[in-house]
Design an enzyme around this catalytic site. Structure first.
Site, PDB file in Angstrom:
ATOM      1  N   GLU A 193       0.827  -1.425   0.012  1.00  0.00           N
ATOM      2  CA  GLU A 193       0.108   0.258   0.130  1.00  0.00           C
ATOM      3  C   GLU A 193       0.852   1.406   0.137  1.00  0.00           C
ATOM      4  OE1 GLU A 193      -3.965  -1.713   1.927  1.00  0.00           O
ATOM      5  OE2 GLU A 193      -2.608  -0.598   3.345  1.00  0.00           O
ATOM      6  N   GLU A 387      -5.500  -7.937  -1.066  1.00  0.00           N
ATOM      7  CA  GLU A 387      -6.381  -7.796   0.051  1.00  0.00           C
ATOM      8  C   GLU A 387      -7.892  -7.784  -0.386  1.00  0.00           C
ATOM      9  OE1 GLU A 387      -4.853  -5.297   2.984  1.00  0.00           O
ATOM     10  OE2 GLU A 387      -2.749  -5.833   2.543  1.00  0.00           O
TER      11      GLU A 387
END
Length: 489
Positions: A193, A387
């Site tokens: 991320e 995810e």
């Protein structure tokens, strides 16, 4: 002309984790403290303050975390004790039929301070055992090099990623593990991320705000150094492991304009591309032209070394991966509208057409199809859903089993939208549910925010037997994998 919604025969079904939320054993076999080992959980603090530390850390908080006499509870030092349960846990993943397991290597197990000249053999040996266990069960490891786990010493003594020296320390770590595990790991991700530096600069790039009056400069300088490090790590990985595949990883939310007013359309576009430029740099190999205006508006002047732009251009990633939990709506005048407290990334405006989780995350399966199409249209590179998951309060029934039909429903709806994206022509090669076993929450440091197919007997203060128990969703996901996504009943 025909089209198919079927997943590829070699599709990588699995689950995703992070060492700092999972492993525990923070002081075992020479491990050092990481940036995430500083986060506390205070059950007596107001719930609305539990996210505050995720946004940033102070010198006082970091100093106290390094004090052995501190009485505070640091959940990520305990995790769910995967360090001592990895064989049992991997066996459970194998029982579900996992094709892959996304995990991270804790930088501080290999280089406890981050600046050592030689790695810690005990840390390297631990991951040898993990990878060997995965291979025994025919589970492909997908490894993140940096998942909010940079050594705390690199924060306190080097001031984090705004310092160019961190690039060299990262590359030493990366090349060490590439060489060690070159016969055991094919799939790698450089940074987890990476675009979230916008919202939590401490855990993303090691920036303590008190050190940086020009905070935006520190964020984006740190991000630039991560871009360079990612490109050089991609180069090294391809040289050391010729058959390897290296990906970037962003947090991605589809953003919808709150209305069709042109100001809302522009606000939405501006917000969306501020996230996407991170993957633009890593996948396309250059900063988009519009970022010049963004940096000027923010007062950011990137310090680049000669050759940086060429490094980015020469060594883009092989695939693009992302986390997807929710969508969000954007307004040019958000102060007049109802916000969504659970949205960590954009704040966001409440979408009246969507339900929300126990933690206020608005659930939007159709947004996943949109996200997959947007990213594939933009990059034309293979995609990996790294995810996707539902944090919920799980309550065992009278038989001790958690009947988590809400998790099954969430997963079914998102898999259906992946099928639609595949029918649209998207090249999607893997999906890892966050997280397959209960572990400490990244943002709130709770254990009671549960995502897993496997329940772990541990509460928010670390009490419990650590016993692993299958939830109802365990058998359901096993059926999905066995049918390669065809049986969602």
């Amino acid at each position: 002309m025909t089209f198919s919604k079927s997943f590829p025969d070699n599709f990588l079904w699995g689950g995703a984790t992070a060492a700092n939320q999972l492993e525990g054993a923070h002081d075992v076999d020479g491990k050092g403290l990481s940036a995430s080992d500083v986060f506390i959980f205070d059950i007596n603090a107001p719930k609305e303050t539990w996210l505050d530390q995720w946004a940033g850390m102070t010198h006082a908080q970091v100093a106290e975390a390094q004090n052995p006499a501190s009485k505070k509870y640091y959940p990520k030092r305990k995790g769910n004790d995967f360090y001592h349960h990895y064989e049992e846990d991997i066996a459970l993943f194998a029982e579900m039929g996992f094709k892959c397991f996304r995990m991270s290597i804790a930088w501080t197990r290999i280089f406890p301070r981050g600046d050592e000249s030689e790695p810690n053999e005990a840390g390297l040996a631990f991951y040898d055992r993990v990878f060997d266990t995965l291979r025994k069960h025919n589970i492909e490891p997908v490894v993140s090099l940096s998942h909010y786990e940079m050594p705390l010493t690199l924060v306190t003594e080097y001031d984090g990623w705004p310092n160019r020296k961190i690039v060299d320390f990262y590359l030493q770590f990366a090349t060490t593990v590439f060489k060690r595990y070159r016969h055991k790991v094919k799939y790698w991700m450089t940074f987890n991320e990476i675009n979230c530096v916008k919202h939590h600069p401490y855990v993303s790039v090691g920036v303590i705000e008190e050190n940086h009056p020009a905070l935006e400069q520190a964020k984006y300088q740190g991000a630039h150094h991560q871009f360079v490090a990612s490109a050089l790590a991609t180069k090294a990985c391809h040289e050391i492991i010729p058959e390897s595949k290296v990906g970037c990883m962003i947090s991605y939310q589809i953003l919808y304009p709150h209305t069709c007013h042109p100001d809302d359309i522009q606000a939405c576009e501006d917000a969306q591309r501020v996230s996407l430029f991170f993957s633009d740099v890593q996948a396309r190999g250059a900063y988009p032209a519009w970022t010049e205006r963004m940096f000027a508006t923010k007062g950011v002047v990137l310090q680049k070394e000669r050759g940086d732009d060429e490094i980015l251009r020469q060594y883009p990633v092989d695939f693009v991966s992302f986390s997807y939990y929710m969508s969000s709506t954007v307004s040019a005048h958000p102060e007049k509208l109802e916000g969504v407290k659970g949205n960590l990334i954009t704040g966001g405006i409440r979408n009246p057409y969507l339900p929300e989780s126990d933690w206020g995350w608005q659930i939007d399966p159709k947004g996943l199809r949109l996200a997959l199409n947007q990213l594939y249209d933009r990059y034309q590179k293979p995609l990996f859903v790294a995810e996707n998951g539902l944090g919920a309060v799980d309550v065992p029934g009278s038989d001790g089993i958690i009947q988590d039909d809400y998790r099954i429903d969430y997963l079914r709806l998102h898999i259906e939208q992946m099928q639609e994206a595949i029918a649209d022509g998207v090249d999607l090669f893997g999906y890892t549910w966050w997280g397959p076993i209960d572990m400490v929450s990244a943002s709130t440091s709770q254990m009671s925010k549960r995502y897993g197919f496997i329940h772990v007997d541990q509460d928010d203060m670390g009490n419990g037997t650590l016993k692993r128990t299958r939830k109802k969703s365990f058998s359901w996901y096993k059926k999905v994998i066995a049918s390669n996504g065809n049986d969602l009943s």
